[in-house]
Design a protein around this motif. Sequence first.
Motif, PDB file in Angstrom:
ATOM      1  N   GLY A  39      40.545  35.301 -22.781  1.00  0.00           N
ATOM      2  CA  GLY A  39      39.525  36.491 -22.788  1.00  0.00           C
ATOM      3  C   GLY A  39      38.652  36.095 -23.600  1.00  0.00           C
ATOM      4  O   GLY A  39      37.402  36.218 -23.142  1.00  0.00           O
ATOM      5  N   ALA A  40      38.461  35.282 -24.652  1.00  0.00           N
ATOM      6  CA  ALA A  40      37.540  35.087 -25.567  1.00  0.00           C
ATOM      7  C   ALA A  40      36.249  34.138 -24.917  1.00  0.00           C
ATOM      8  O   ALA A  40      34.960  34.366 -24.732  1.00  0.00           O
ATOM      9  CB  ALA A  40      37.773  34.346 -26.700  1.00  0.00           C
ATOM     10  N   ALA A  41      36.795  33.143 -24.244  1.00  0.00           N
ATOM     11  CA  ALA A  41      36.074  32.191 -23.507  1.00  0.00           C
ATOM     12  C   ALA A  41      35.407  32.702 -22.189  1.00  0.00           C
ATOM     13  O   ALA A  41      34.025  32.302 -22.105  1.00  0.00           O
ATOM     14  CB  ALA A  41      36.891  30.990 -22.966  1.00  0.00           C
ATOM     15  N   LEU A  42      36.012  33.495 -21.521  1.00  0.00           N
ATOM     16  CA  LEU A  42      35.528  34.264 -20.447  1.00  0.00           C
ATOM     17  C   LEU A  42      34.522  35.246 -20.845  1.00  0.00           C
ATOM     18  O   LEU A  42      33.475  35.330 -20.274  1.00  0.00           O
ATOM     19  CB  LEU A  42      36.405  34.923 -19.489  1.00  0.00           C
ATOM     20  CG  LEU A  42      37.235  33.765 -18.717  1.00  0.00           C
ATOM     21  CD1 LEU A  42      38.319  34.627 -17.970  1.00  0.00           C
ATOM     22  CD2 LEU A  42      36.453  32.970 -17.736  1.00  0.00           C
ATOM     23  N   THR A  43      34.642  35.917 -21.815  1.00  0.00           N
ATOM     24  CA  THR A  43      33.715  37.113 -22.413  1.00  0.00           C
ATOM     25  C   THR A  43      32.413  36.209 -22.884  1.00  0.00           C
ATOM     26  O   THR A  43      31.423  36.899 -22.630  1.00  0.00           O
ATOM     27  CB  THR A  43      34.334  37.785 -23.525  1.00  0.00           C
ATOM     28  OG1 THR A  43      35.518  38.507 -23.045  1.00  0.00           O
ATOM     29  CG2 THR A  43      33.374  38.936 -23.987  1.00  0.00           C
ATOM     30  N   VAL A  44      32.556  35.283 -23.790  1.00  0.00           N
ATOM     31  CA  VAL A  44      31.230  34.730 -24.244  1.00  0.00           C
ATOM     32  C   VAL A  44      30.480  33.755 -23.194  1.00  0.00           C
ATOM     33  O   VAL A  44      29.346  33.939 -23.004  1.00  0.00           O
ATOM     34  CB  VAL A  44      31.674  33.594 -25.669  1.00  0.00           C
ATOM     35  CG1 VAL A  44      32.349  32.388 -24.936  1.00  0.00           C
ATOM     36  CG2 VAL A  44      30.463  33.587 -26.191  1.00  0.00           C
ATOM     37  N   GLY A  45      31.509  33.405 -22.250  1.00  0.00           N
ATOM     38  CA  GLY A  45      30.817  32.679 -21.202  1.00  0.00           C
ATOM     39  C   GLY A  45      29.936  33.717 -20.406  1.00  0.00           C
ATOM     40  O   GLY A  45      28.681  33.297 -19.912  1.00  0.00           O
ATOM     41  N   TYR A  46      30.524  34.874 -19.966  1.00  0.00           N
ATOM     42  CA  TYR A  46      29.776  35.873 -19.204  1.00  0.00           C
ATOM     43  C   TYR A  46      28.437  36.416 -20.067  1.00  0.00           C
ATOM     44  O   TYR A  46      27.423  36.317 -19.213  1.00  0.00           O
ATOM     45  CB  TYR A  46      30.804  36.964 -18.825  1.00  0.00           C
ATOM     46  CG  TYR A  46      30.083  38.193 -18.111  1.00  0.00           C
ATOM     47  CD1 TYR A  46      29.943  37.861 -16.942  1.00  0.00           C
ATOM     48  CD2 TYR A  46      29.522  39.104 -18.895  1.00  0.00           C
ATOM     49  CE1 TYR A  46      29.121  39.175 -15.930  1.00  0.00           C
ATOM     50  CE2 TYR A  46      28.984  40.309 -18.166  1.00  0.00           C
ATOM     51  CZ  TYR A  46      28.803  40.305 -16.834  1.00  0.00           C
ATOM     52  OH  TYR A  46      28.163  41.132 -16.028  1.00  0.00           O
ATOM     53  N   VAL A 106      26.281  23.524 -28.543  1.00  0.00           N
ATOM     54  CA  VAL A 106      27.188  23.568 -29.260  1.00  0.00           C
ATOM     55  C   VAL A 106      28.183  24.833 -29.056  1.00  0.00           C
ATOM     56  O   VAL A 106      29.263  24.524 -29.000  1.00  0.00           O
ATOM     57  CB  VAL A 106      26.852  23.722 -30.791  1.00  0.00           C
ATOM     58  CG1 VAL A 106      27.848  24.042 -31.718  1.00  0.00           C
ATOM     59  CG2 VAL A 106      25.807  22.455 -31.256  1.00  0.00           C
ATOM     60  N   ARG A 107      27.691  25.761 -28.390  1.00  0.00           N
ATOM     61  CA  ARG A 107      28.451  26.883 -28.302  1.00  0.00           C
ATOM     62  C   ARG A 107      29.476  26.548 -26.852  1.00  0.00           C
ATOM     63  O   ARG A 107      30.533  26.839 -26.766  1.00  0.00           O
ATOM     64  CB  ARG A 107      27.754  28.134 -27.841  1.00  0.00           C
ATOM     65  CG  ARG A 107      27.089  28.952 -28.569  1.00  0.00           C
ATOM     66  CD  ARG A 107      26.243  30.121 -28.229  1.00  0.00           C
ATOM     67  NE  ARG A 107      25.900  31.109 -29.379  1.00  0.00           N
ATOM     68  CZ  ARG A 107      26.380  32.271 -29.339  1.00  0.00           C
ATOM     69  NH1 ARG A 107      27.007  32.690 -28.463  1.00  0.00           N
ATOM     70  NH2 ARG A 107      25.714  33.021 -30.363  1.00  0.00           N
ATOM     71  N   MET A 108      28.837  25.843 -25.787  1.00  0.00           N
ATOM     72  CA  MET A 108      29.472  25.471 -24.586  1.00  0.00           C
ATOM     73  C   MET A 108      30.620  24.441 -25.170  1.00  0.00           C
ATOM     74  O   MET A 108      31.569  24.726 -24.504  1.00  0.00           O
ATOM     75  CB  MET A 108      28.537  24.585 -23.602  1.00  0.00           C
ATOM     76  CG  MET A 108      29.177  24.510 -22.344  1.00  0.00           C
ATOM     77  SD  MET A 108      30.067  25.657 -21.630  1.00  0.00           S
ATOM     78  CE  MET A 108      28.965  26.840 -21.157  1.00  0.00           C
ATOM     79  N   LEU A 109      30.350  23.487 -26.031  1.00  0.00           N
ATOM     80  CA  LEU A 109      31.431  22.713 -26.389  1.00  0.00           C
ATOM     81  C   LEU A 109      32.463  23.447 -27.128  1.00  0.00           C
ATOM     82  O   LEU A 109      33.619  22.948 -27.147  1.00  0.00           O
ATOM     83  CB  LEU A 109      30.923  21.312 -27.470  1.00  0.00           C
ATOM     84  CG  LEU A 109      29.714  20.473 -26.542  1.00  0.00           C
ATOM     85  CD1 LEU A 109      29.327  19.633 -27.655  1.00  0.00           C
ATOM     86  CD2 LEU A 109      30.518  19.700 -25.661  1.00  0.00           C
ATOM     87  N   LEU A 110      32.052  24.334 -27.990  1.00  0.00           N
ATOM     88  CA  LEU A 110      33.173  24.999 -28.476  1.00  0.00           C
ATOM     89  C   LEU A 110      33.992  25.791 -27.717  1.00  0.00           C
ATOM     90  O   LEU A 110      35.185  25.605 -27.843  1.00  0.00           O
ATOM     91  CB  LEU A 110      32.721  25.950 -29.768  1.00  0.00           C
ATOM     92  CG  LEU A 110      32.075  25.266 -30.895  1.00  0.00           C
ATOM     93  CD1 LEU A 110      31.224  26.125 -31.814  1.00  0.00           C
ATOM     94  CD2 LEU A 110      33.007  24.524 -31.750  1.00  0.00           C
ATOM     95  N   ILE A 111      33.527  26.404 -26.734  1.00  0.00           N
ATOM     96  CA  ILE A 111      34.288  27.171 -25.648  1.00  0.00           C
ATOM     97  C   ILE A 111      35.269  26.157 -24.906  1.00  0.00           C
ATOM     98  O   ILE A 111      36.336  26.541 -24.719  1.00  0.00           O
ATOM     99  CB  ILE A 111      33.326  28.062 -24.703  1.00  0.00           C
ATOM    100  CG1 ILE A 111      32.742  29.120 -25.479  1.00  0.00           C
ATOM    101  CG2 ILE A 111      34.024  28.516 -23.652  1.00  0.00           C
ATOM    102  CD1 ILE A 111      31.474  29.755 -24.745  1.00  0.00           C
ATOM    103  N   LEU A 112      34.537  25.006 -24.516  1.00  0.00           N
ATOM    104  CA  LEU A 112      35.284  24.157 -23.925  1.00  0.00           C
ATOM    105  C   LEU A 112      36.502  23.593 -24.832  1.00  0.00           C
ATOM    106  O   LEU A 112      37.603  23.347 -24.490  1.00  0.00           O
ATOM    107  CB  LEU A 112      34.707  22.884 -23.653  1.00  0.00           C
ATOM    108  CG  LEU A 112      33.416  23.141 -22.342  1.00  0.00           C
ATOM    109  CD1 LEU A 112      32.763  21.800 -22.199  1.00  0.00           C
ATOM    110  CD2 LEU A 112      34.563  23.371 -21.081  1.00  0.00           C
ATOM    111  N   GLY A 113      36.329  23.432 -26.045  1.00  0.00           N
ATOM    112  CA  GLY A 113      37.381  23.023 -26.921  1.00  0.00           C
ATOM    113  C   GLY A 113      38.585  24.327 -26.903  1.00  0.00           C
ATOM    114  O   GLY A 113      39.608  23.966 -27.056  1.00  0.00           O
ATOM    115  N   LEU A 114      38.007  25.516 -27.128  1.00  0.00           N
ATOM    116  CA  LEU A 114      39.015  26.708 -27.056  1.00  0.00           C
ATOM    117  C   LEU A 114      39.895  26.617 -25.730  1.00  0.00           C
ATOM    118  O   LEU A 114      40.972  26.583 -25.572  1.00  0.00           O
ATOM    119  CB  LEU A 114      38.198  27.814 -26.834  1.00  0.00           C
ATOM    120  CG  LEU A 114      39.125  29.233 -26.922  1.00  0.00           C
ATOM    121  CD1 LEU A 114      40.100  29.465 -28.156  1.00  0.00           C
ATOM    122  CD2 LEU A 114      37.967  30.438 -27.125  1.00  0.00           C
TER     123      LEU A 114
END
Length: 106
Positions: free
Chosen positions: A66-73, A85-93
């Motif tokens: 949910g968090a990854a998709l919400t921030v990605g959207y 940096v945000r993208m790398l953190l989401i990929l880490g998640l």
Amino acid sequence: MSWIILIVSGVLEAVWATALGKSEGFTKLWPSVIFLVALAASMGGLAWAMRGIPIGTAYAVWVGIGAALTVGYAMITGEESFSLVRMLLILGLVGCVVGLKLVGDH
């Protein structure tokens, strides 16, 4: 089947979180309706998935999706700024969520 339900429920979490923001404090009808329907379906699916997946793992995966998709959207639509940096953190998640699936109950 529990994992499929959990993944769909995680996607629905992103739907209700996004709809909640767009409802502007429940002053807009359709985002509010989407929020309520997606929330009920997401919670129901999470509860169902927890019958076959340990609670800690299920909850972490549900929140992570949910968090990854919400921030990605939000980044795609321009509501939040994009950065490497945000993208790398989401990929880490996402990697952590996949890791929880891979290690199972061991």
